[in-house]
Structures are given as C-alpha cells and as structure tokens.
Scaffold this motif. Structure first.
Motif, PDB file in Angstrom:
ATOM      1  N   ALA A  92       0.840  -1.190   0.000  1.00 42.10           N
ATOM      2  CA  ALA A  92       0.000   0.000   0.000  1.00 42.10           C
ATOM      3  C   ALA A  92       0.876   1.242   0.000  1.00 42.10           C
ATOM      4  O   ALA A  92       2.015   1.222   0.470  1.00 42.10           O
ATOM      5  CB  ALA A  92      -0.906  -0.004   1.228  1.00 42.10           C
ATOM      6  N   TRP A 129      -3.843  12.381  -1.068  1.00 40.62           N
ATOM      7  CA  TRP A 129      -4.158  11.202  -1.868  1.00 40.62           C
ATOM      8  C   TRP A 129      -5.210  10.324  -1.203  1.00 40.62           C
ATOM      9  O   TRP A 129      -5.963   9.616  -1.878  1.00 40.62           O
ATOM     10  CB  TRP A 129      -2.889  10.385  -2.135  1.00 40.62           C
ATOM     11  N   LYS A 130      -5.304  10.393   0.131  1.00 41.63           N
ATOM     12  CA  LYS A 130      -6.279   9.546   0.826  1.00 41.63           C
ATOM     13  C   LYS A 130      -7.715   9.962   0.503  1.00 41.63           C
ATOM     14  O   LYS A 130      -8.633   9.153   0.554  1.00 41.63           O
ATOM     15  CB  LYS A 130      -6.033   9.593   2.335  1.00 41.63           C
ATOM     16  N   GLN A 145      -8.871   8.293  -3.267  1.00 41.22           N
ATOM     17  CA  GLN A 145      -8.793   6.876  -3.598  1.00 41.22           C
ATOM     18  C   GLN A 145      -9.937   6.509  -4.539  1.00 41.22           C
ATOM     19  O   GLN A 145     -11.071   6.945  -4.345  1.00 41.22           O
ATOM     20  CB  GLN A 145      -8.858   6.033  -2.326  1.00 41.22           C
ATOM     21  N   ARG A 203     -14.005  11.660  -6.209  1.00 38.79           N
ATOM     22  CA  ARG A 203     -13.003  10.595  -6.260  1.00 38.79           C
ATOM     23  C   ARG A 203     -12.955   9.983  -7.661  1.00 38.79           C
ATOM     24  O   ARG A 203     -13.988   9.829  -8.304  1.00 38.79           O
ATOM     25  CB  ARG A 203     -13.345   9.529  -5.237  1.00 38.79           C
TER      26      ARG A 203
END
Length: 376
Positions: free
Chosen positions: A33, A49-50, A53, A119
């Motif tokens: 990950a 970036w979280k 996703q 997203r």
C-alpha cells in the motif's frame, strides 16, 4: 452457463460498480500500500491522496491470461496496399474479441466556483465483443459481460452472462440521433458526412444512448478514430451518485492496438436547463482499455446465452430501428410501472433461457409493447 439473475449483481456488473480493481496477484507479488505520508494523484498533485482513492467495488473476479503477441485482426490491418475504406472496416472489425476491460475516469478541470473533484472511478470486467451484422457500409458489434467470480471458498463460479452495450457503425451516415437532454433525442443531419463513420451507441436494453460522427486515420501503423463533440446521458457510474448535472459531452478517440483497443474520452459535465441554457461544472478524462485474453473462455458462455435470447433481442433492435426511422424526435420515461426498461427486457430474456422452445410471436409482442410503454 449460468444466467445472472440478481438485480444487485446486475447493477454492479452492468455499470461496473463493484468489480475488482485488478486481477488478483499472487501473495508474494502483491504490491504494498502507498506510504501513509505520501501519495500522488494524477491531475491533482497537491491534494491529499487519501481523499482521492478510486471508488468502485471490490468483487474479486477470476484470473485472466492475456494474449501474447498480436491479434490476427491487427496483422490484417497492417497489410500494405489496402484502400482507405477497407482499412476503416478492418479497424472496426478488429474490436471483436474477448477482453479484460478496465475503466479509469478522473476529473481534471473544475469549472464551478469552489470546485472540488470527486473521487476517481476505476473498475474492470471481462467482456466479449461479437459481430451482430456486417453489410459492408454498416457494422454492428454487441458487447456482453461474461464474468467468473470467486466465492467465499475461493472457488470459481460462472460464467455469468449479461448482455451489455452495442455499437453500430455507419459509413457516411446522412443523419444522427442527437441527445438533447431530459431523456430526449432528435434526428439531426450529419455535418459533412463524406469520409466519416458514425458510431451509434446503445444502452444495455438497446435504447439509444448517443451517436457521433468521426473519421478514421491510418498513419505510421496507428489506426485511430476521432469523433466530433457529442452530448449524451450520464453513465451509470455517475447518475447513481451525481445530481448536479444532466448531460455529459465530449470527444472520443478509439485506437486499435496489437492486443486490443483503447477508448479515450475527454468529457465535460454540464447542466442543461429546459430552455436550452447551459452551465459547465467540470471536465474529466477517461481511458477504457480492452486487452485480449485467452482464458477464461468467454465465447462459449456468450454463445449459449445468445442462442436462447438472440431472437428476442433482434425484435428489440428492429423495434427501435422502426422508431428511429419514423420519428424526428422522441423522449423516454425513466420508469414505467415501477421498473426501468432494462428490468423488463432482462426479466423476459431470463425466462427465455429456461424455455424449452422459442415463441417468436410472443417475443415480438413483448418487445414492441415494452418499448412503447416507455415512450412519451
């Protein structure tokens, strides 16, 4: 071949809403990950970036074996001395095959105040593309999902077959069905159709989705079709979660590759009011990649399904062909009697899979009455 009956699973497969992000890798090869403090998001390098996703489900499909080398249809396309029209035809026919298909979409430009990208979207499936009809200047290709899934014990189940979308190609088509918004289409003359092919795309229930003209170019070993700008309804991946816009418009590119083909979309999202005024919200980039596979076997499952249901689906196609020929414009109801159009068609087709013998008169009657009930 096992018919796919679950509505939840149908919605997942038909819209690629809950398919795996990639074919399962061996444990020792599984990538790690991303580091918790770093990550790069394409087109949005300074976002966390979280928060970006990819959305999409986690259903685990079976492993696939990709074709080694190049397809025979690619080799035929590379032959020297071909006339332009024949090159175009071979490029369209090269899209036939069995594929691992991946769908990648990300918003790239914000056009509304305080815009924040949603997203990215990613999904994949295994899809069989077959030839429905070839009249020289008209080619029809049927896409069908043929999926194998792993159960809780890790055992492969399937194939599950689901008729998917269809694309019809017409040489120098004088007119097109152009989407107007609000589930309405209008017959419109094709601008300068000389040397162009129209691509008409139809929904899983064979109702029209969009049609657009473009020209094939064959230079340097690259066969690519570029469309003109084209409005169309929201795709399933969007209309299930977005209510702030109602039309997707864009320019398409289809490139034939040695092992399949790639469909690239540059789309804008806009709200079209009833008076015709427009308001753009954002822009997205999409890459749909079709990679030829040699396993699992998709053709056998599709052929078994098609042998039972093709007569009915031909009645559906012919009914729509008559409507498009006779009407200058038409609009559709989103639902009728509590159902969407695909539910009525797919429910009937599921019964045909279990029927001992065909009933052509009943098939035609159901196709006509069903479609008529959804027309305004």
């Amino acid at each position: 071949m096992r018919p796919l009956r679950s509505l939840t699973l149908f919605l997942a497969v038909a819209g690629f809403q809950s398919l795996a992000a990639e074919e399962p890798a061996k444990k020792e090869e599984k990538p790690k990950a991303p580091a918790p403090t770093k990550g790069h998001v394409f087109a949005w390098p300074f976002m966390d970036w979280k928060e970006m996703q990819p959305r999409g489900g986690m259903t685990q499909g079976s492993e696939v074996t990709l074709l080694k080398g190049s397809k025979d249809s690619w080799k035929r396309l590379q032959e020297s001395g071909l006339a332009k029209f024949e090159q175009d035809r071979r490029a369209i026919l090269a899209m036939i095959g069995s594929y691992r298909v991946s769908f990648d979409f990300t918003e790239t430009v914000g056009l509304a105040e305080d815009f924040k990208p949603t997203r990215p979207y990613f999904s994949w499936g295994t899809e069989h593309v077959s030839l429905v009809e070839d009249k020289g200047e008209f080619i029809s290709l049927q896409h069908s999902l043929v999926m194998y899934f792993k159960d809780e014990k890790g055992e492969t189940q399937g194939p599950h077959v689901m008729k998917h979308w269809r694309q019809d190609w017409t040489w120098q088509d004088p007119e097109m069905q152009v989407y107007q918004g609000d589930l309405t289409w209008k017959k419109t003359p094709t601008p300068q159709p000389e040397g162009k092919w129209t691509q008409a795309v139809f929904q899983v229930d064979d109702s029209p989705r969009y049609e657009v003209a473009g020209a094939w170019n064959h230079e340097g070993g690259l066969s690519i079709w570029r469309s003109e700008n084209c409005p169309r309804p929201l795709p399933r991946r969007e209309f299930t979660i977005r209510k702030d816009y109602n039309v997707l418009e864009g320019i398409h590119e289809i490139s034939i590759t040695p092992n399949g083909w790639v469909h690239i979309q540059n789309n804008r999202k806009l709200q079209v009011s009833k008076d015709g005024s427009k308001k753009y919200l954002g822009q997205e980039l999409g890459v749909d990649r079709y990679e030829e596979i040699t396993a699992p076997d998709l053709a056998t499952g599709f052929n078994a399904y098609w042998a039972k249901t093709n007569g009915y689906w031909k009645d559906v196609r012919d009914t729509w062909a008559s409507i498009l020929k006779e009407r200058d414009s038409f609009s559709m109801k989103d639902t009728y009697d509590g159902k969407q159009l695909y539910e009525a068609h797919f429910g009937y087709a599921a019964k045909l899979e279990e029927a001992e013998k065909p009933d052509p008169e009943a098939d035609l009657k159901h196709a006509k009455e069903t479609i008529d009930s959804f027309l305004n």
